[in-house]
Design a protein around this motif. Structure first.
Motif, PDB file in Angstrom:
ATOM      1  N   LEU A   1       0.769  -1.342  -0.095  1.00 28.50           N
ATOM      2  CA  LEU A   1       0.048   0.038   0.017  1.00 28.50           C
ATOM      3  C   LEU A   1       0.950   1.115   0.024  1.00 28.50           C
ATOM      4  O   LEU A   1       1.704   1.504   1.006  1.00 28.50           O
ATOM      5  CB  LEU A   1      -1.007  -0.047   1.197  1.00 28.50           C
ATOM      6  N   HIS A   2       0.878   2.077  -1.107  1.00 31.04           N
ATOM      7  CA  HIS A   2       1.507   3.146  -1.071  1.00 31.04           C
ATOM      8  C   HIS A   2       0.428   4.502  -0.819  1.00 31.04           C
ATOM      9  O   HIS A   2      -0.456   4.638  -1.800  1.00 31.04           O
ATOM     10  CB  HIS A   2       2.251   3.567  -2.536  1.00 31.04           C
ATOM     11  N   LEU A   3       0.639   5.280   0.273  1.00 31.74           N
ATOM     12  CA  LEU A   3      -0.398   6.380   0.393  1.00 31.74           C
ATOM     13  C   LEU A   3      -0.242   7.552  -0.110  1.00 31.74           C
ATOM     14  O   LEU A   3      -0.703   8.484   0.340  1.00 31.74           O
ATOM     15  CB  LEU A   3      -0.647   6.261   1.857  1.00 31.74           C
ATOM     16  N   GLY A   4       0.456   7.939  -1.393  1.00 38.17           N
ATOM     17  CA  GLY A   4       0.368   8.886  -2.199  1.00 38.17           C
ATOM     18  C   GLY A   4       1.680   9.863  -1.870  1.00 38.17           C
ATOM     19  O   GLY A   4       2.670   9.617  -0.934  1.00 38.17           O
ATOM     20  N   ASP A   5       1.678  10.729  -2.818  1.00 37.56           N
ATOM     21  CA  ASP A   5       2.645  11.696  -2.882  1.00 37.56           C
ATOM     22  C   ASP A   5       4.085  11.037  -3.525  1.00 37.56           C
ATOM     23  O   ASP A   5       4.954  11.270  -2.954  1.00 37.56           O
ATOM     24  CB  ASP A   5       2.937  12.427  -1.546  1.00 37.56           C
ATOM     25  N   PHE A   6       3.792  10.434  -4.532  1.00 35.95           N
ATOM     26  CA  PHE A   6       4.871   9.894  -5.256  1.00 35.95           C
ATOM     27  C   PHE A   6       5.432  10.738  -6.588  1.00 35.95           C
ATOM     28  O   PHE A   6       6.337  10.479  -7.067  1.00 35.95           O
ATOM     29  CB  PHE A   6       4.542   8.383  -5.746  1.00 35.95           C
ATOM     30  N   ALA A   7       4.603  11.680  -6.911  1.00 29.38           N
ATOM     31  CA  ALA A   7       4.765  12.482  -8.094  1.00 29.38           C
ATOM     32  C   ALA A   7       5.648  13.760  -7.538  1.00 29.38           C
ATOM     33  O   ALA A   7       5.725  14.288  -6.681  1.00 29.38           O
ATOM     34  CB  ALA A   7       3.737  12.959  -8.739  1.00 29.38           C
ATOM     35  N   VAL A   8       6.371  14.367  -8.547  1.00 28.75           N
ATOM     36  CA  VAL A   8       7.131  15.662  -8.367  1.00 28.75           C
ATOM     37  C   VAL A   8       6.481  16.694  -8.839  1.00 28.75           C
ATOM     38  O   VAL A   8       5.312  16.631  -9.541  1.00 28.75           O
ATOM     39  CB  VAL A   8       8.487  15.619  -8.859  1.00 28.75           C
ATOM     40  N   ASP A   9       6.352  17.983  -8.051  1.00 35.07           N
ATOM     41  CA  ASP A   9       5.649  18.919  -8.436  1.00 35.07           C
ATOM     42  C   ASP A   9       6.021  19.771  -9.651  1.00 35.07           C
ATOM     43  O   ASP A   9       5.550  21.012  -9.800  1.00 35.07           O
ATOM     44  CB  ASP A   9       5.470  19.954  -6.956  1.00 35.07           C
TER      45      ASP A   9
ATOM     46  N   ARG B   1       8.336  15.676 -14.530  1.00 35.82           N
ATOM     47  CA  ARG B   1       7.427  14.749 -13.882  1.00 35.82           C
ATOM     48  C   ARG B   1       7.051  13.456 -14.478  1.00 35.82           C
ATOM     49  O   ARG B   1       6.949  12.372 -13.740  1.00 35.82           O
ATOM     50  CB  ARG B   1       5.989  15.447 -14.101  1.00 35.82           C
ATOM     51  N   GLN B   2       7.100  13.390 -15.830  1.00 32.00           N
ATOM     52  CA  GLN B   2       6.902  11.921 -16.492  1.00 32.00           C
ATOM     53  C   GLN B   2       7.990  10.826 -16.239  1.00 32.00           C
ATOM     54  O   GLN B   2       8.044   9.869 -15.921  1.00 32.00           O
ATOM     55  CB  GLN B   2       6.883  12.103 -18.077  1.00 32.00           C
ATOM     56  N   ASN B   3       9.310  11.343 -15.986  1.00 34.67           N
ATOM     57  CA  ASN B   3      10.537  10.791 -15.753  1.00 34.67           C
ATOM     58  C   ASN B   3       9.949  10.088 -14.431  1.00 34.67           C
ATOM     59  O   ASN B   3      10.646   9.120 -14.011  1.00 34.67           O
ATOM     60  CB  ASN B   3      11.788  11.443 -15.934  1.00 34.67           C
ATOM     61  N   ALA B   4       9.933  11.055 -13.494  1.00 35.64           N
ATOM     62  CA  ALA B   4       9.322  10.523 -12.027  1.00 35.64           C
ATOM     63  C   ALA B   4       8.388   9.480 -11.933  1.00 35.64           C
ATOM     64  O   ALA B   4       8.782   8.653 -11.098  1.00 35.64           O
ATOM     65  CB  ALA B   4       9.284  11.849 -11.082  1.00 35.64           C
ATOM     66  N   LEU B   5       7.173   9.739 -12.527  1.00 36.25           N
ATOM     67  CA  LEU B   5       6.283   8.842 -12.827  1.00 36.25           C
ATOM     68  C   LEU B   5       6.898   7.371 -13.282  1.00 36.25           C
ATOM     69  O   LEU B   5       6.287   6.119 -12.499  1.00 36.25           O
ATOM     70  CB  LEU B   5       5.145   9.135 -13.393  1.00 36.25           C
ATOM     71  N   ASP B   6       7.419   7.253 -14.182  1.00 33.46           N
ATOM     72  CA  ASP B   6       8.340   6.106 -14.820  1.00 33.46           C
ATOM     73  C   ASP B   6       9.273   5.471 -13.777  1.00 33.46           C
ATOM     74  O   ASP B   6       9.089   4.426 -13.846  1.00 33.46           O
ATOM     75  CB  ASP B   6       9.156   6.373 -16.308  1.00 33.46           C
ATOM     76  N   ARG B   7      10.364   6.429 -13.183  1.00 35.22           N
ATOM     77  CA  ARG B   7      10.910   5.738 -11.968  1.00 35.22           C
ATOM     78  C   ARG B   7      10.034   5.091 -10.752  1.00 35.22           C
ATOM     79  O   ARG B   7      10.537   3.842 -10.420  1.00 35.22           O
ATOM     80  CB  ARG B   7      11.945   6.701 -11.438  1.00 35.22           C
ATOM     81  N   PHE B   8       8.936   5.646 -10.605  1.00 32.90           N
ATOM     82  CA  PHE B   8       8.016   5.025  -9.539  1.00 32.90           C
ATOM     83  C   PHE B   8       7.608   3.884  -9.882  1.00 32.90           C
ATOM     84  O   PHE B   8       7.494   2.774  -9.103  1.00 32.90           O
ATOM     85  CB  PHE B   8       7.089   6.109  -9.131  1.00 32.90           C
ATOM     86  N   ASP B   9       7.131   3.641 -11.102  1.00 31.32           N
ATOM     87  CA  ASP B   9       6.297   2.438 -11.987  1.00 31.32           C
ATOM     88  C   ASP B   9       7.595   1.563 -11.796  1.00 31.32           C
ATOM     89  O   ASP B   9       7.182   0.284 -11.478  1.00 31.32           O
ATOM     90  CB  ASP B   9       5.892   2.702 -13.160  1.00 31.32           C
TER      91      ASP B   9
END
Length: 122
Positions: free
Chosen positions: A12-20, A26-34
Protein backbone atom coordinates in the motif's frame (compact mmCIF):
# COMPACT_ATOMS: atom_id res chain seq x y z
CA UNK A 1 18.95 -4.22 -3.85
CA UNK A 2 18.57 -1.77 -0.98
CA UNK A 3 15.40 -0.36 -2.53
CA UNK A 4 13.50 -3.63 -2.22
CA UNK A 5 10.88 -3.91 0.50
CA UNK A 6 10.42 -7.08 2.55
CA UNK A 7 8.06 -9.63 1.05
CA UNK A 8 4.38 -9.26 1.78
CA UNK A 9 0.94 -9.93 0.35
CA UNK A 10 -0.09 -6.33 -0.35
CA UNK A 11 1.92 -3.16 -0.91
CA UNK A 12 0.00 0.00 0.00
CA UNK A 13 1.52 3.33 -1.06
CA UNK A 14 -0.44 6.23 0.43
CA UNK A 15 0.38 8.98 -2.03
CA UNK A 16 2.70 11.82 -2.95
CA UNK A 17 4.86 9.83 -5.35
CA UNK A 18 4.86 12.53 -8.07
CA UNK A 19 7.11 15.56 -8.30
CA UNK A 20 5.59 19.04 -8.41
CA UNK A 21 7.32 19.93 -11.69
CA UNK A 22 5.72 19.56 -15.07
CA UNK A 23 6.79 18.18 -18.42
CA UNK A 24 9.46 15.55 -18.79
CA UNK A 25 10.68 15.84 -15.18
CA UNK A 26 7.28 14.74 -13.90
CA UNK A 27 6.93 11.95 -16.45
CA UNK A 28 10.44 10.68 -15.70
CA UNK A 29 9.61 10.58 -11.97
CA UNK A 30 6.39 8.68 -12.67
CA UNK A 31 8.28 6.18 -14.83
CA UNK A 32 10.92 5.69 -12.11
CA UNK A 33 8.21 5.13 -9.50
CA UNK A 34 6.47 2.55 -11.71
CA UNK A 35 9.80 0.80 -12.30
CA UNK A 36 10.44 0.75 -8.50
CA UNK A 37 6.96 -0.68 -7.89
CA UNK A 38 7.55 -3.38 -10.50
CA UNK A 39 10.63 -4.58 -8.58
CA UNK A 40 8.72 -5.09 -5.34
CA UNK A 41 7.82 -8.70 -4.48
CA UNK A 42 4.18 -8.06 -3.53
CA UNK A 43 1.57 -9.72 -5.77
CA UNK A 44 -0.91 -6.88 -5.06
CA UNK A 45 0.17 -3.25 -5.35
CA UNK A 46 -2.20 -0.40 -4.49
CA UNK A 47 -1.29 3.27 -4.88
CA UNK A 48 -3.56 5.86 -3.26
CA UNK A 49 -3.68 9.32 -4.83
CA UNK A 50 -2.06 12.05 -2.73
CA UNK A 51 -2.39 15.82 -3.04
CA UNK A 52 0.74 16.07 -5.23
CA UNK A 53 -0.25 13.26 -7.56
CA UNK A 54 -1.94 13.44 -10.96
CA UNK A 55 -5.60 12.57 -11.41
CA UNK A 56 -4.77 9.64 -13.66
CA UNK A 57 -1.72 7.40 -13.96
CA UNK A 58 -1.26 4.07 -15.70
CA UNK A 59 1.30 1.86 -14.01
CA UNK A 60 2.10 -0.30 -17.03
CA UNK A 61 5.23 -2.02 -15.66
CA UNK A 62 4.04 -2.77 -12.13
CA UNK A 63 0.34 -3.21 -12.92
CA UNK A 64 -0.39 -1.36 -9.66
CA UNK A 65 -3.96 -0.29 -9.00
CA UNK A 66 -4.24 3.51 -8.75
CA UNK A 67 -7.06 4.56 -6.44
CA UNK A 68 -8.44 8.05 -7.06
CA UNK A 69 -11.94 7.60 -5.63
CA UNK A 70 -13.04 6.11 -2.33
CA UNK A 71 -13.46 2.37 -2.47
CA UNK A 72 -13.39 -0.77 -0.42
CA UNK A 73 -11.36 -3.83 -1.41
CA UNK A 74 -11.45 -7.28 0.12
CA UNK A 75 -8.51 -9.67 0.09
CA UNK A 76 -9.25 -13.00 1.73
CA UNK A 77 -10.97 -12.11 4.98
CA UNK A 78 -9.48 -8.58 5.25
CA UNK A 79 -11.33 -5.45 4.11
CA UNK A 80 -9.36 -2.35 3.17
CA UNK A 81 -11.19 0.99 3.05
CA UNK A 82 -9.34 3.46 0.82
CA UNK A 83 -9.91 7.23 0.85
CA UNK A 84 -7.57 9.12 -1.50
CA UNK A 85 -6.83 12.83 -1.24
CA UNK A 86 -9.48 15.17 -2.63
CA UNK A 87 -12.29 12.64 -2.75
CA UNK A 88 -14.64 15.01 -4.53
CA UNK A 89 -18.35 14.87 -5.09
CA UNK A 90 -19.33 15.92 -1.59
CA UNK A 91 -20.73 19.30 -0.61
CA UNK A 92 -20.37 18.73 3.12
CA UNK A 93 -17.53 19.48 5.52
CA UNK A 94 -14.31 17.51 5.31
CA UNK A 95 -15.02 15.77 8.64
CA UNK A 96 -18.48 14.69 7.51
CA UNK A 97 -17.22 13.73 4.06
CA UNK A 98 -14.47 11.48 5.39
CA UNK A 99 -16.77 9.74 7.84
CA UNK A 100 -19.27 9.13 5.03
CA UNK A 101 -16.55 7.45 2.95
CA UNK A 102 -15.35 5.04 5.61
CA UNK A 103 -17.44 1.87 5.92
CA UNK A 104 -18.78 0.95 9.34
CA UNK A 105 -16.36 -1.97 9.50
CA UNK A 106 -12.96 -2.41 7.92
CA UNK A 107 -9.74 -4.11 8.94
CA UNK A 108 -7.41 -1.55 7.37
CA UNK A 109 -8.02 2.13 6.66
CA UNK A 110 -5.72 3.56 3.97
CA UNK A 111 -6.05 7.29 3.34
CA UNK A 112 -4.13 10.38 2.30
CA UNK A 113 -6.64 12.65 4.03
CA UNK A 114 -5.39 14.17 7.30
CA UNK A 115 -7.31 13.72 10.56
CA UNK A 116 -9.95 16.39 11.21
CA UNK A 117 -8.38 19.61 12.55
CA UNK A 118 -4.84 18.23 12.25
CA UNK A 119 -2.97 19.60 9.22
CA UNK A 120 -6.21 19.64 7.20
CA UNK A 121 -6.14 23.28 6.13
CA UNK A 122 -5.15 22.67 2.50
Amino acid sequence: NSYLLPEGDILLHLGDFAVDRGGTARQNALDRFDRWLSLQPHPVKIVVRGNHDPAQVKFSLSQATYVTRPETMTFGNKTIAIVPYGSSGFSVSKATRSSCLIPSTCDILATHEPPHSILDSC
